[in-house]
Structures are given as C-alpha cells and as structure tokens.
Motif scaffolding. Structure first.
Motif, PDB file in Angstrom:
ATOM      1  N   GLU A   1       0.764  -1.135  -0.006  1.00  0.00           N
ATOM      2  CA  GLU A   1      -0.014   0.102   0.158  1.00  0.00           C
ATOM      3  C   GLU A   1       0.954   1.349  -0.031  1.00  0.00           C
ATOM      4  OE1 GLU A   1      -3.603   2.143   2.675  1.00  0.00           O
ATOM      5  OE2 GLU A   1      -2.700  -0.004   3.113  1.00  0.00           O
TER       6      GLU A   1
ATOM      7  N   ASN B   1       2.753   1.703  -3.429  1.00  0.00           N
ATOM      8  CA  ASN B   1       1.667   2.005  -4.533  1.00  0.00           C
ATOM      9  C   ASN B   1       1.020   3.374  -4.300  1.00  0.00           C
ATOM     10  OD1 ASN B   1       2.072  -0.276  -5.822  1.00  0.00           O
ATOM     11  ND2 ASN B   1       0.078  -1.123  -5.294  1.00  0.00           N
ATOM     12  N   SER B   2       1.153   3.957  -3.027  1.00  0.00           N
ATOM     13  CA  SER B   2       0.629   5.293  -2.826  1.00  0.00           C
ATOM     14  C   SER B   2       1.649   6.222  -3.685  1.00  0.00           C
ATOM     15  CB  SER B   2       0.635   5.555  -1.403  1.00  0.00           C
ATOM     16  OG  SER B   2       1.830   5.641  -0.859  1.00  0.00           O
ATOM     17  N   GLU B   3       3.073   5.876  -3.730  1.00  0.00           N
ATOM     18  CA  GLU B   3       3.968   6.693  -4.287  1.00  0.00           C
ATOM     19  C   GLU B   3       3.997   6.187  -5.710  1.00  0.00           C
ATOM     20  OE1 GLU B   3       6.752   9.993  -4.143  1.00  0.00           O
ATOM     21  OE2 GLU B   3       5.298   9.190  -2.689  1.00  0.00           O
ATOM     22  N   TRP B   4       4.271   5.114  -6.351  1.00  0.00           N
ATOM     23  CA  TRP B   4       4.657   4.524  -7.494  1.00  0.00           C
ATOM     24  C   TRP B   4       3.485   3.533  -7.798  1.00  0.00           C
ATOM     25  CZ3 TRP B   4       8.774   3.928  -4.036  1.00  0.00           C
ATOM     26  CH2 TRP B   4       9.653   5.092  -3.950  1.00  0.00           C
ATOM     27  N   PRO B   5       2.285   3.847  -8.499  1.00  0.00           N
ATOM     28  CA  PRO B   5       1.332   3.057  -8.573  1.00  0.00           C
ATOM     29  C   PRO B   5       1.850   1.798  -9.322  1.00  0.00           C
ATOM     30  CG  PRO B   5       0.598   5.387  -8.961  1.00  0.00           C
ATOM     31  CD  PRO B   5       2.193   5.391  -8.818  1.00  0.00           C
ATOM     32  N   ARG B   6       1.354   0.699  -9.084  1.00  0.00           N
ATOM     33  CA  ARG B   6       1.388  -0.612  -9.957  1.00  0.00           C
ATOM     34  C   ARG B   6       0.379  -1.564  -9.220  1.00  0.00           C
ATOM     35  NH1 ARG B   6       7.291  -3.412  -9.428  1.00  0.00           N
ATOM     36  NH2 ARG B   6       6.192  -4.760 -10.798  1.00  0.00           N
ATOM     37  N   SER B   7      -0.079  -2.644 -10.169  1.00  0.00           N
ATOM     38  CA  SER B   7      -1.044  -3.483  -9.736  1.00  0.00           C
ATOM     39  C   SER B   7      -0.556  -4.231  -8.555  1.00  0.00           C
ATOM     40  CB  SER B   7      -1.044  -4.668 -10.732  1.00  0.00           C
ATOM     41  OG  SER B   7      -0.025  -5.586 -10.790  1.00  0.00           O
ATOM     42  N   HIS B   8      -1.658  -4.612  -7.763  1.00  0.00           N
ATOM     43  CA  HIS B   8      -1.156  -5.180  -6.250  1.00  0.00           C
ATOM     44  C   HIS B   8      -0.492  -6.448  -6.526  1.00  0.00           C
ATOM     45  CE1 HIS B   8      -2.072  -7.750  -2.810  1.00  0.00           C
ATOM     46  NE2 HIS B   8      -2.072  -6.755  -2.116  1.00  0.00           N
TER      47      HIS B   8
ATOM     48  N   ARG C   1       3.269  -5.742  -7.298  1.00  0.00           N
ATOM     49  CA  ARG C   1       4.108  -5.205  -6.359  1.00  0.00           C
ATOM     50  C   ARG C   1       4.252  -6.317  -5.336  1.00  0.00           C
ATOM     51  NH1 ARG C   1       7.020  -0.959  -6.336  1.00  0.00           N
ATOM     52  NH2 ARG C   1       5.343   0.392  -6.798  1.00  0.00           N
TER      53      ARG C   1
ATOM     54  N   SER D   1      13.979   2.425  -3.799  1.00  0.00           N
ATOM     55  CA  SER D   1      12.545   2.311  -3.099  1.00  0.00           C
ATOM     56  C   SER D   1      12.518   2.767  -1.849  1.00  0.00           C
ATOM     57  CB  SER D   1      12.043   0.812  -3.463  1.00  0.00           C
ATOM     58  OG  SER D   1      12.109   0.683  -4.662  1.00  0.00           O
TER      59      SER D   1
END
Length: 231
Positions: A34, A37-44, A47, A96
């Motif tokens: 979470e 993905n809040s910083e660099w969106p990808r599918s769950h 990730r 990251s």
C-alpha cells in the motif's frame, strides 16, 4: 543475515524497527504494498510479487515499523530495498526509499536511511549507492556525494510528453487529420462552357492564413542523479 535493526527515539517514546520483509508476516508485507503503490502505482499482484523476492542473499526489502513503547501499538512508516551492484562485491544499492506523505518532515526519512545503512554495514558492504530525481539535497545532508551511474540501464533519466488535444488525440495526428480534411473540402473550379463568354478574371482571393500551431504541453526534463557514500 540481519533480520532487524532498531532505533529508539526517546523524545516521543517511539521505537523504530527496520524489519526484513521475508522474515515478516503478511500484514507487514501488505502495508508495504500500500505504501509503495501510493508513491509509485502498480497492480497489487505485481507489487506483491516484487516484495516477495526479498531474501537473505539480496535483494532485501525492509519495512520501517514505528512502535509506541507505552502502548506497543505499531504502524509501517517507511520502506527501503537493497540490491547488489554488478561488478562491485563490496558495494550495495539502496532504492525504493519512501515514507508516507502524511509523515514527511518528521525526521523519519533520516531514521530509515540510517537503519538501512547500519544493515548494509553489518552485511559487510563498504560503499552505498543510490539514485534520485529530486532529493539530492536530502541525501547530501546524509553524507552522499554525486557520482557516476553504477547500473546498466539509465533510460529513465529523461522524460518528455507530447501534448494532446481535448479528445485525447496527439497533436501530430490532429494536424495530419486537419490537412486531409482541408484537401477534401477544397473546391476545384470547373471550366465554363465554350458558348458562354468568359467573364474577365477577378482579383485573386488571398490565401487563408494557416491556423496557429498547437500548444504542446511538455513536462520538464528530469535527470536521475547518482550518489554514493563510503560507510
């Protein structure tokens, strides 16, 4: 293998633990999914697959956990990842690095980096590399200096976008379409019958001025800055 490094911040009765994700529970892994993905969106799933690659021989994904020493409540407030540097067995790359947006400016980023560096040193690495687009000043304060890239692919150093019109069509395609339409709508003058007197030629019609060029919204070019630190 270093499984956990701890830092006690006495001022607010908080303890900060840096935990290797492959030694952590699923709830901690999910919190990092979470956060990232809040910083660099990808599918769950993508990730989660990336985080599950964490292992004792690198790469290692770390979660920074904030623990209230009075209530023992905890929350994830950071993530970092270390990977090998090709051709440099004594070096490691930190990437990251992220802290929740609502917690920035509290010194958590510095704690995250200090604990990650501590783990790197305990693993026997003597040089740490990282790359950044907009945090060069922050890392300079931590002792990092600008250096040459240490990875093989740096194609993401420059980014530019071609603007689009209101319909989401690129301006290049829009200009081509307009040109074809203008050609199709232009009228070809047919010759008059020979039996009808030809009127005297009139003054030539001035050409229609071309439309103004479209405005292209181009984002500024951003360069990746590589930095290093000896520990």
């Amino acid at each position: 293998m270093i499984k956990k490094c701890s830092y006690v911040k006495i001022a607010n009765n908080r303890r900060y633990d840096l935990v290797a994700l492959h030694d952590a529970g699923l709830s901690l892994v999910e919190s990092c999914v979470e956060l990232l993905n809040s910083e660099w969106p990808r599918s769950h799933s993508a990730r989660l697959h990336s985080l599950k690659k964490s292992n004792d021989s690198l790469p290692v994904c770390f979660a920074l956990v904030e623990v209230d020493v009075c209530t023992q409540s905890s929350s994830t407030v950071g993530h970092s990842r270390i990977i090998k540097v090709v051709g440099q067995p004594d070096s490691v790359l930190i990437e990251s690095v992220v802290v929740p947006k609502c917690r920035r400016g509290e010194g958590i980023g510095r704690i995250l980096m200090e604990l990650t560096e501590t783990c790197c040193k305990k693993l026997g690495f003597t040089t740490i590399y990282l790359s950044t687009k907009d945090k060069e000043r922050f890392y300079s304060h931590l002792g990092y200096s600008v250096c040459n890239p240490v990875v093989n692919t740096i194609g993401a150093q420059m980014q530019s976008n071609l603007g689009t019109d209101d319909n989401g069509v690129s301006y290049q395609n829009s200009l081509i379409s307009n040109s074809i339409t203008n050609c199709e709508n232009s009228e070809v003058q047919k010759p008059l019958p020979t039996s009808v007197p030809t009127p005297p030629p009139s003054a030539p019609t001035p050409p229609v001025p071309p439309p103004p060029p479209p405005t292209i919204n181009q984002s500024p070019i951003t360069f990746q800055v590589w930095m290093k630190k000896d520990v």
